[in-house]
Structure formats: C-alpha cells, structure tokens
Design an enzyme around this catalytic site. Structure first.
Site, PDB file in Angstrom:
ATOM      1  N   HIS A   1    -143.554 -27.670-186.031  1.00  0.00           N
ATOM      2  CA  HIS A   1    -144.275 -28.388-184.964  1.00  0.00           C
ATOM      3  C   HIS A   1    -145.119 -29.488-185.615  1.00  0.00           C
ATOM      4  O   HIS A   1    -145.813 -29.231-186.607  1.00  0.00           O
ATOM      5  CB  HIS A   1    -145.158 -27.420-184.166  1.00  0.00           C
ATOM      6  CG  HIS A   1    -145.842 -28.110-183.042  1.00  0.00           C
ATOM      7  ND1 HIS A   1    -145.199 -28.436-181.860  1.00  0.00           N
ATOM      8  CD2 HIS A   1    -147.106 -28.603-182.932  1.00  0.00           C
ATOM      9  CE1 HIS A   1    -146.039 -29.075-181.066  1.00  0.00           C
ATOM     10  NE2 HIS A   1    -147.195 -29.183-181.688  1.00  0.00           N
TER      11      HIS A   1
ATOM     12  N   ILE B   1    -137.005 -24.637-174.625  1.00  0.00           N
ATOM     13  CA  ILE B   1    -137.835 -23.427-174.720  1.00  0.00           C
ATOM     14  C   ILE B   1    -136.889 -22.214-174.717  1.00  0.00           C
ATOM     15  O   ILE B   1    -135.907 -22.177-173.969  1.00  0.00           O
ATOM     16  CB  ILE B   1    -138.797 -23.347-173.517  1.00  0.00           C
ATOM     17  CG1 ILE B   1    -139.726 -24.573-173.487  1.00  0.00           C
ATOM     18  CG2 ILE B   1    -139.569 -22.035-173.504  1.00  0.00           C
ATOM     19  CD1 ILE B   1    -140.996 -24.476-174.266  1.00  0.00           C
TER      20      ILE B   1
HETATM   21  C1  GAR Z   1    -140.073 -33.472-185.452  1.00  0.00           C
HETATM   22  O1  GAR Z   1    -141.244 -34.225-185.619  1.00  0.00           O
HETATM   23  C2  GAR Z   1    -140.397 -32.049-185.059  1.00  0.00           C
HETATM   24  O2  GAR Z   1    -141.534 -31.550-185.688  1.00  0.00           O
HETATM   25  C3  GAR Z   1    -140.640 -32.219-183.587  1.00  0.00           C
HETATM   26  O3  GAR Z   1    -139.649 -33.129-183.153  1.00  0.00           O
HETATM   27  C4  GAR Z   1    -139.287 -33.975-184.244  1.00  0.00           C
HETATM   28  C5  GAR Z   1    -137.795 -33.879-184.453  1.00  0.00           C
HETATM   29  O4  GAR Z   1    -137.358 -34.810-185.414  1.00  0.00           O
HETATM   30  N1  GAR Z   1    -140.558 -30.951-182.903  1.00  0.00           N
HETATM   31  C6  GAR Z   1    -141.294 -30.655-181.837  1.00  0.00           C
HETATM   32  O5  GAR Z   1    -142.055 -31.440-181.313  1.00  0.00           O
HETATM   33  C7  GAR Z   1    -141.093 -29.250-181.306  1.00  0.00           C
HETATM   34  N2  GAR Z   1    -142.141 -28.895-180.395  1.00  0.00           N
HETATM   35  P1  GAR Z   1    -135.978 -34.607-186.197  1.00  0.00           P
HETATM   36  O6  GAR Z   1    -134.888 -34.398-185.148  1.00  0.00           O
HETATM   37  O7  GAR Z   1    -135.805 -35.931-186.904  1.00  0.00           O
HETATM   38  O8  GAR Z   1    -136.122 -33.453-187.118  1.00  0.00           O
END
Ligand code: GAR
Length: 203
Positions: A111, A94
């Site tokens: 998100h 955060i």
């Molecule tokens: C993704 O699904 C992103 O949207 C989410 O975490 C994942 C990261 O994947 N983000 C959140 O939940 C933020 N609140 P990645 O490292 O493979 O991009």
C-alpha cells in the site's frame, strides 16, 4: 522446495517487475513467482509476465458476474497451480473474508502510504498521494501488510518512510514512493514470508 508465489495485478505492474527482477537477481531464494493473475485484460503487467516467461491468467470480475464467483474462480486457479502464497501488487479489487480466511498469513499487499494514514476503501493508486498532499504531510511512504477481511487492516510486516518535497504533484510523489519504498520493500517481504512458509513445510 521453493514457495510458489502468485502475484495479483490490475495495471502497470511496476511492483510485479520489482519482484521479477529481484527473483532474477537471486534476492528471493525461498520463493518462485509461478503465476500472475490480472482482473484486467489490458494490464501492462501481463506483458511483464510474458517477457519474464511467467504463466498468466485473466479473471474478469464482470464476466464472473458476482464477487463470490470471481473469488471461487481465483481460488480454483491458485489451487490448480499449487500456489502457497499470494502477493497483491497493485491489485485493485477488494477480497472478502470468504477468500481471505482461506489464506491466513499467506496474502501480502503493498500500500502506498504509511498505514494507518491514507488507507482503507477508496484509497488506492494516485488517490492515496492526492490525499497525502491535500493533508500537507511532510513524510509518507509505503507499507507491506498481511491481508485479512479489513481493507488495508491486516498486520503490518514492513514500512518505509519517504519525504514529501515542495512542489510535489501526486505523480511525482507516487514515483518517489515507488522508487524509494515500494520496489525495495515488496521483494524483501516476499522473501521473508516465502522463507517462513518453506521452513514451516519442513517441520
Ligand atoms: C502501487 O503504488 C501500489 O502500491 C498501489 O497501486 C500502485 C500500482 O502500481 N496499490 C494500492 O493503492 C492498493 N491499495 P503498479 O501496477 O505499477 O505496481
């Protein structure tokens, strides 16, 4: 001059990869991914940055000792690299108002739900999809929004809906949301905002 983009990551970095691939394909003509910053030294996203030849930095929150020191360090690195715009791509920290107020309409976040559903503190990564399945929604999706001091509360830029299918697990749903929404929306949003920033500089 292209808008200089920093991508902040914590984990696998598939959204970072989508941005790198889009840039290589010429789909982010107004921006360049100039820096990757991870709060996690073990993030696979760092490998992705290395493979693409993009400089990367690690800032560990633990080593900084406090949120304020962490944000000051981050701000210093971004300024040193003359960064214009920040993208949170699976960045699991955060950021407080002290940091976000320095970047008005300059920080984007992806998100994995249709905000205002399944968002805010505690809703990140797989937990978001667990909550969507537990509630029994038939449609979910992804949202790109500007970041302000309210977690997942900044103005919405782009959204895309994705179907929930019978038999989905959090993992299958996460994958579908990434493939059908996140990896498409994030590069589009990056170009939109990079273009606005590049144009405002020319005024
Ligand atoms: C993704 O699904 C992103 O949207 C989410 O975490 C994942 C990261 O994947 N983000 C959140 O939940 C933020 N609140 P990645 O490292 O493979 O991009």
């Amino acid at each position: 001059m292209k808008t200089r983009i920093a991508v902040l990551v914590s984990g696998g970095g598939t959204n970072l990869q989508a941005l790198l691939d889009a840039e290589a394909a010429g789909s982010i003509p107004s921006g360049e991914i100039a820096l990757v910053v991870s709060n996690n030294p073990g993030a696979y996203a760092l490998e992705r940055a290395k493979n693409a030849g993009v400089p990367a930095a690690v800032i560990s929150k633990k080593e900084c000792g406090s949120q304020a020191a962490f944000e000051a360090r981050l701000q210093g690195i971004l300024e040193l690299d003359a960064i214009d715009m920040v993208i949170l791509a699976g960045f699991m920290c955060i950021l407080t108002e002290n940091f976000t107020k320095k970047w008005p309409n300059r920080i984007l976040n992806i998100h994995p739900s249709l905000i205002p559903a399944f968002c805010g503190e505690g809703f990140y990564g797989l937990h978001v999809h667990e909550a969507a399945l537990a509630r029994g929604v038939k449609v979910t999706g992804a949202t790109v929004h500007f970041v302000n001091e309210i977690p997942d509360g900044g103005p919405i830029l782009l959204q895309k809906a994705v179907e929930v299918l019978p038999g989905d697990t959090p993992e299958t749903l996460q994958r579908r949301v990434m493939e059908q929404a996140e990896w498409i929306l994030l590069p589009q949003a990056a170009q939109l905002v990079a273009k606005q920033i590049a144009e405002s500089r020319r005024l």
